[in-house]
Write an enzyme that holds these catalytic residues in place. Sequence first.
Site, PDB file in Angstrom:
ATOM      1  N   PHE C  39       0.844  -1.199   0.000  1.00 31.98           N
ATOM      2  CA  PHE C  39       0.000   0.000   0.000  1.00 31.98           C
ATOM      3  C   PHE C  39       0.879   1.248   0.000  1.00 31.98           C
ATOM      4  O   PHE C  39       1.725   1.424   0.882  1.00 31.98           O
ATOM      5  CB  PHE C  39      -0.920   0.001   1.224  1.00 31.98           C
ATOM      6  CG  PHE C  39      -1.877  -1.160   1.262  1.00 31.98           C
ATOM      7  CD1 PHE C  39      -3.106  -1.098   0.619  1.00 31.98           C
ATOM      8  CD2 PHE C  39      -1.547  -2.338   1.929  1.00 31.98           C
ATOM      9  CE1 PHE C  39      -3.989  -2.176   0.643  1.00 31.98           C
ATOM     10  CE2 PHE C  39      -2.424  -3.419   1.958  1.00 31.98           C
ATOM     11  CZ  PHE C  39      -3.646  -3.336   1.314  1.00 31.98           C
ATOM     12  N   VAL C  77       2.546  -1.734   4.339  1.00 30.38           N
ATOM     13  CA  VAL C  77       2.186  -0.317   4.234  1.00 30.38           C
ATOM     14  C   VAL C  77       3.469   0.501   4.241  1.00 30.38           C
ATOM     15  O   VAL C  77       4.283   0.370   5.167  1.00 30.38           O
ATOM     16  CB  VAL C  77       1.292   0.098   5.420  1.00 30.38           C
ATOM     17  CG1 VAL C  77       0.975   1.584   5.365  1.00 30.38           C
ATOM     18  CG2 VAL C  77       0.013  -0.729   5.437  1.00 30.38           C
ATOM     19  N   CYS C  78       3.648   1.329   3.249  1.00 32.58           N
ATOM     20  CA  CYS C  78       4.857   2.164   3.183  1.00 32.58           C
ATOM     21  C   CYS C  78       4.915   3.072   4.406  1.00 32.58           C
ATOM     22  O   CYS C  78       3.993   3.859   4.656  1.00 32.58           O
ATOM     23  CB  CYS C  78       4.869   3.016   1.922  1.00 32.58           C
ATOM     24  SG  CYS C  78       6.251   4.185   1.894  1.00 32.58           S
ATOM     25  N   ILE C  79       6.004   2.978   5.138  1.00 30.77           N
ATOM     26  CA  ILE C  79       6.084   3.711   6.408  1.00 30.77           C
ATOM     27  C   ILE C  79       6.157   5.225   6.184  1.00 30.77           C
ATOM     28  O   ILE C  79       5.508   5.987   6.922  1.00 30.77           O
ATOM     29  CB  ILE C  79       7.273   3.205   7.258  1.00 30.77           C
ATOM     30  CG1 ILE C  79       7.253   3.825   8.648  1.00 30.77           C
ATOM     31  CG2 ILE C  79       8.611   3.433   6.560  1.00 30.77           C
ATOM     32  CD1 ILE C  79       8.154   3.114   9.628  1.00 30.77           C
ATOM     33  N   GLY C  82       2.776   6.367   5.195  1.00 29.05           N
ATOM     34  CA  GLY C  82       1.848   6.163   6.303  1.00 29.05           C
ATOM     35  C   GLY C  82       2.010   7.208   7.410  1.00 29.05           C
ATOM     36  O   GLY C  82       1.023   7.787   7.872  1.00 29.05           O
TER      37      GLY C  82
END
Lengths: 96, 96, 130, 130, 131, 131
Positions: C39, C77-79, C82
């Site tokens: 994501f 999830v891309c940190i 995010g």
Amino acid sequence: MILHLLNRSPATAGTVDDALAAMGPDDRLLLIEDGVLGALPAQASLFTGLAGRLFALREDLAARGLLERCAEQANIVDVEGFVTLTEEADKTVSWF
Amino acid sequence: MILHLLNRSPATAGTVDDALAAMGPDDRLLLIEDGVLGALPAQASLFTGLAGRLFALREDLAARGLLERCAEQANIVDVEGFVTLTEEADKTVSWF
Amino acid sequence: MRYALLVQGGPYSSQASHSALRFARAVVERGHRLDTVFFYHDGVYNAARLAAPPQDEPHLGDAWRMLHDEHGTELLVCIAAGLRRGLLDEREAARHGKAGHSLEPPFELTGLGQLVEAGLSHDRLITFSP
Amino acid sequence: MRYALLVQGGPYSSQASHSALRFARAVVERGHRLDTVFFYHDGVYNAARLAAPPQDEPHLGDAWRMLHDEHGTELLVCIAAGLRRGLLDEREAARHGKAGHSLEPPFELTGLGQLVEAGLSHDRLITFSP
Amino acid sequence: MNETEIATGERVTEGDLLVILRHSPHGSSWLREGLDTALVAAAFGQRVSLLFSGDGVLALLDGQQAGALGQKGTHGVIDMLAMYDIETLLVDAHALISRGLSTEDLLLPVSVVEGAALPKLLDQHRLVLNF
Amino acid sequence: MNETEIATGERVTEGDLLVILRHSPHGSSWLREGLDTALVAAAFGQRVSLLFSGDGVLALLDGQQAGALGQKGTHGVIDMLAMYDIETLLVDAHALISRGLSTEDLLLPVSVVEGAALPKLLDQHRLVLNF
């Protein structure tokens, strides 16, 4: 008189066309955000007929390196000028 | 052979143009989501030259009431057909 | 074949997440492996743990979790994407001095390198964007 | 004059929130009243209380809060758009059986009627969309 | 850069990852997120090519600045590409021309791509990501 | 509906709120959110007009269904407009024609708007919101 805001580049042709089709003969158009890509001289033909009624936001031109590359037909306004345009218009309509 | 996915309507002309310009002579184009608006007969001229290589996703056509209004040149595939298209292509590139 | 998906659209705001989920189910039904969903951009909002959509609409977060539970698909999830959008797990919340968290397993915060890795190590990467 | 703004773009994903904030400051500097900012569509994500953008980028949530503190601008978040995107205050979290919350004052969840009200009762409504 | 002569005499760039950048700076996070993906891939040792297309050509324009609220923009990232050994910078000819721009307006030397070279470019990379 | 004859003989719709719908069903939440805004305004007693323009004309097409995951779409909302006394349904002529559609393809009777009537429409409403 209505102030129209356009924040899409001419590459999003449908938005530009819809905004122009909705403009009355006294309405104004302010290009903001990616809309200022329309202020390049190569795009000037899109906005013929808007002499004196086409504006572009200085901060958004400057951020993109377009301040010195802007077509003459676009009146450059800063954010204070943006506020003034909204004061002078009966209402503001945004196209995106 | 590359499968190109296009999810924007022809109203977003820049995306459609960019996708078409990037397509090789054997590549395929699958219209999904709002991309299926391109399957209307009135838009058929955009996709000439893609005979046999133009596809449209059945579920997205059906949801929009376009299943019976689709141009003949578009091959209608369901989501299983979508998976098959990705299997058959070396890679998939999405345009949005 | 081994598939990975890249999801860049926010739930509800665009159809991208719905399309990705529908495609994900079809991929596993066909007998392929769906190892990874990554994501990025507004796709990270799919992981928002407090999402409360109306009862008569699909709950995308729950649907992703079910995909993970049934098929072991990792939900990455891309940190960087995010954090700036307010999606923090307990560890990141603590690190940034925030009380509470907005993302929890099976969604995992991870680096963008995992997207590149997923793209190059799988047979297919399919992108769903807004 | 009395102004209201409608913000429909997510923070960071689009420039809409930055433009709105910049315009908001110019409006109050000019001596106008900025009574209301209404967040709709992905604009609701501006209210995410856990947002942790990089230090060298503007923190939009903090900037909105400062606008509220200094000028009394109400920060209204559409409840329908917010709930499905995971933005719940303590009350809505309790009502939906969720532990924790993702939105807190000065942001307020409110109905869409407040947008119509803001649009018709103010001298100007300016929309910033993605 | 990795180039091969092909039959027609055109040079085709090969690589692991082609990142296509179609969005303007400042207007959205797409450009930044695409560039970040390219940097990360390069840092992992992948051969990365960048294609600036559509409004993405604006990413290369000289004279860019921070936004009105101090948003950094992406011109700082462009300056870092060489440091990450991303040397294959390609620009779509049509995108430049239709905006009235030329390679002299750009921050860096680039190769211009047009016509049939475009599909070949996509074909010659294992992975193609659009931003 | 509130109509006045104007000098040119065209009929112009007046109202409190004009909602312009430019997005297709299912592809995004814009159409749904625009319709919701119109319904709420009407419920509050405002005179609301809807203009379907661009891809928004698809909102009126007959034969729409739920999405593949059971997403409701917006055709159910269209059916509710009359119940909320939203009777001013306008369609941009160019949007219909360029998509090869006619008013016979639509779920409801509508008025077709074109040319100079469009700016007048915006002028005659106190508030105009684009979705």
